[in-house]
Scaffold this motif. Structure first.
Motif, mmCIF file in Angstrom:
data_model
loop_
_atom_site.group_PDB
_atom_site.id
_atom_site.type_symbol
_atom_site.label_atom_id
_atom_site.label_comp_id
_atom_site.label_asym_id
_atom_site.label_seq_id
_atom_site.Cartn_x
_atom_site.Cartn_y
_atom_site.Cartn_z
ATOM 1 N N TRP A 131 9.709 3.588 -0.978
ATOM 2 C CA TRP A 131 8.429 3.170 -1.540
ATOM 3 C C TRP A 131 8.336 3.620 -2.991
ATOM 4 O O TRP A 131 8.514 4.794 -3.288
ATOM 5 C CB TRP A 131 7.279 3.791 -0.749
ATOM 6 C CG TRP A 131 7.142 3.312 0.656
ATOM 7 C CD1 TRP A 131 7.368 4.020 1.799
ATOM 8 C CD2 TRP A 131 6.729 2.011 1.076
ATOM 9 N NE1 TRP A 131 7.126 3.258 2.907
ATOM 10 C CE2 TRP A 131 6.722 2.008 2.490
ATOM 11 C CE3 TRP A 131 6.361 0.843 0.394
ATOM 12 C CZ2 TRP A 131 6.367 0.886 3.238
ATOM 13 C CZ3 TRP A 131 6.005 -0.279 1.137
ATOM 14 C CH2 TRP A 131 6.011 -0.257 2.530
ATOM 15 N N LEU B 232 5.814 3.868 -6.234
ATOM 16 C CA LEU B 232 4.412 3.832 -6.621
ATOM 17 C C LEU B 232 4.215 2.840 -7.766
ATOM 18 O O LEU B 232 4.854 2.952 -8.807
ATOM 19 C CB LEU B 232 3.945 5.221 -7.039
ATOM 20 C CG LEU B 232 2.483 5.363 -7.460
ATOM 21 C CD1 LEU B 232 1.552 5.076 -6.283
ATOM 22 C CD2 LEU B 232 2.222 6.760 -8.024
ATOM 23 N N TYR C 7 2.064 0.856 -3.262
ATOM 24 C CA TYR C 7 3.516 1.062 -3.296
ATOM 25 C C TYR C 7 4.215 -0.234 -2.916
ATOM 26 O O TYR C 7 3.732 -0.991 -2.069
ATOM 27 C CB TYR C 7 3.940 2.128 -2.289
ATOM 28 C CG TYR C 7 3.281 3.471 -2.420
ATOM 29 C CD1 TYR C 7 3.919 4.515 -3.077
ATOM 30 C CD2 TYR C 7 2.028 3.702 -1.849
ATOM 31 C CE1 TYR C 7 3.321 5.765 -3.175
ATOM 32 C CE2 TYR C 7 1.419 4.951 -1.948
ATOM 33 C CZ TYR C 7 2.068 5.981 -2.609
ATOM 34 O OH TYR C 7 1.467 7.215 -2.697
#
Length: 258
Positions: free
Chosen positions: A31, A33, A255
């Motif tokens: 993931w 951001l 994300y």
């Protein structure tokens, strides 16, 4: 009870994040951001669009959507009306990253939103729709794709998540224990037609996981998917649950799985 939220969500969601990252060949996906606005510094500039009393039905209540400290607040009054006067809407849309740029979620991508919401006891579940988060295709008249709703089921107040196509219930929990406190939300969506799409929905109250549910389903209509937050509710409720109320959101994060 104070509605100021200072907890950092990273620790709360760290375990969940690790559990959902799939392997992609020799390299694990992760993931990244992409969006981390602050109510205090970004205000309503955090969002792509603002839908605050579109019909100008209640000028005395303006603004219905506004930052307050570290939170975004959505006020809803019984007299508020949307452009269709059988319903009420105070919502924001999209994930703005600068004055002229916002994130575009498209088919084949996987996205994740984490945030905390404060649902006061005055924001009740209803017999007709009360949505507090939606995934939609931008544009007038498009149907919702995913809805997080406050719904009365057999007289009981619940919070639920559904994929609209096929009426797929992802999960449902009692709402009463979540009233007048902060609840952490972790929502993940793989954008795809039919069985190519899926969602995961995690709710946490303090250190307790209220639910963690995943379902496959159709999560794409056309163009792109855009998140919405706020209060969007029908006036057709028959339980007497419509009151002047509000919703607070904080620590919104977006994300992308890459």
């Amino acid at each position: 009870m104070s509605t100021s939220r200072r907890a950092v969500l990273g620790a709360a969601f760290g375990g969940a994040a690790a559990a959902i990252v799939p392997s992609t060949g020799a390299h694990a996906a992760s993931w990244q951001l992409k969006w981390s606005p602050s109510a205090r510094s970004d205000g309503l500039g955090a969002f792509e669009t603002i839908e605050d009393d579109r019909a100008d039905s209640h000028p005395a209540g303006h603004p219905h959507i506004h930052p307050t400290g570290d939170n975004w607040r959505f006020d809803m009054h019984k007299v508020d009306r949307d452009t269709s006067d059988d319903r009420q809407r105070q919502e924001v849309t999209g994930l703005r990253t600068s004055g002229s740029s916002y994130l575009k979620w498209t088919e084949g991508q996987t996205w994740r939103i984490t945030y905390s919401m404060y649902i006061p006891s005055s924001l009740k579940a209803t017999t007709t729709f009360t949505h507090i988060m939606q995934m939609k295709q931008p544009g007038a008249g498009s149907s919702p794709i995913v809805v997080q709703s406050l719904r009365r089921v057999d007289g009981k107040q619940t919070i639920e998540l559904k994929i609209v196509e096929g009426d797929v219930l992802v999960g449902r929990a009692d709402l009463d224990p979540l009233h007048d406190k902060w609840t952490d939300v972790d929502f993940q969506i793989k954008i795809g037609n039919g069985s190519a799409g899926s969602v995961r929905w995690i709710l946490k109250s303090g250190s307790t996981t209220v639910l963690d549910k995943s379902k496959t389903g159709d999560t794409f209509l056309a163009d792109r998917v855009r998140p919405k937050w706020g209060i969007y509710r029908s006036l057709g409720d028959t339980s007497g649950s419509l009151q002047d109320t509000y919703l607070l959101l904080t620590n919104l994060r977006g994300y992308q799985l890459v």
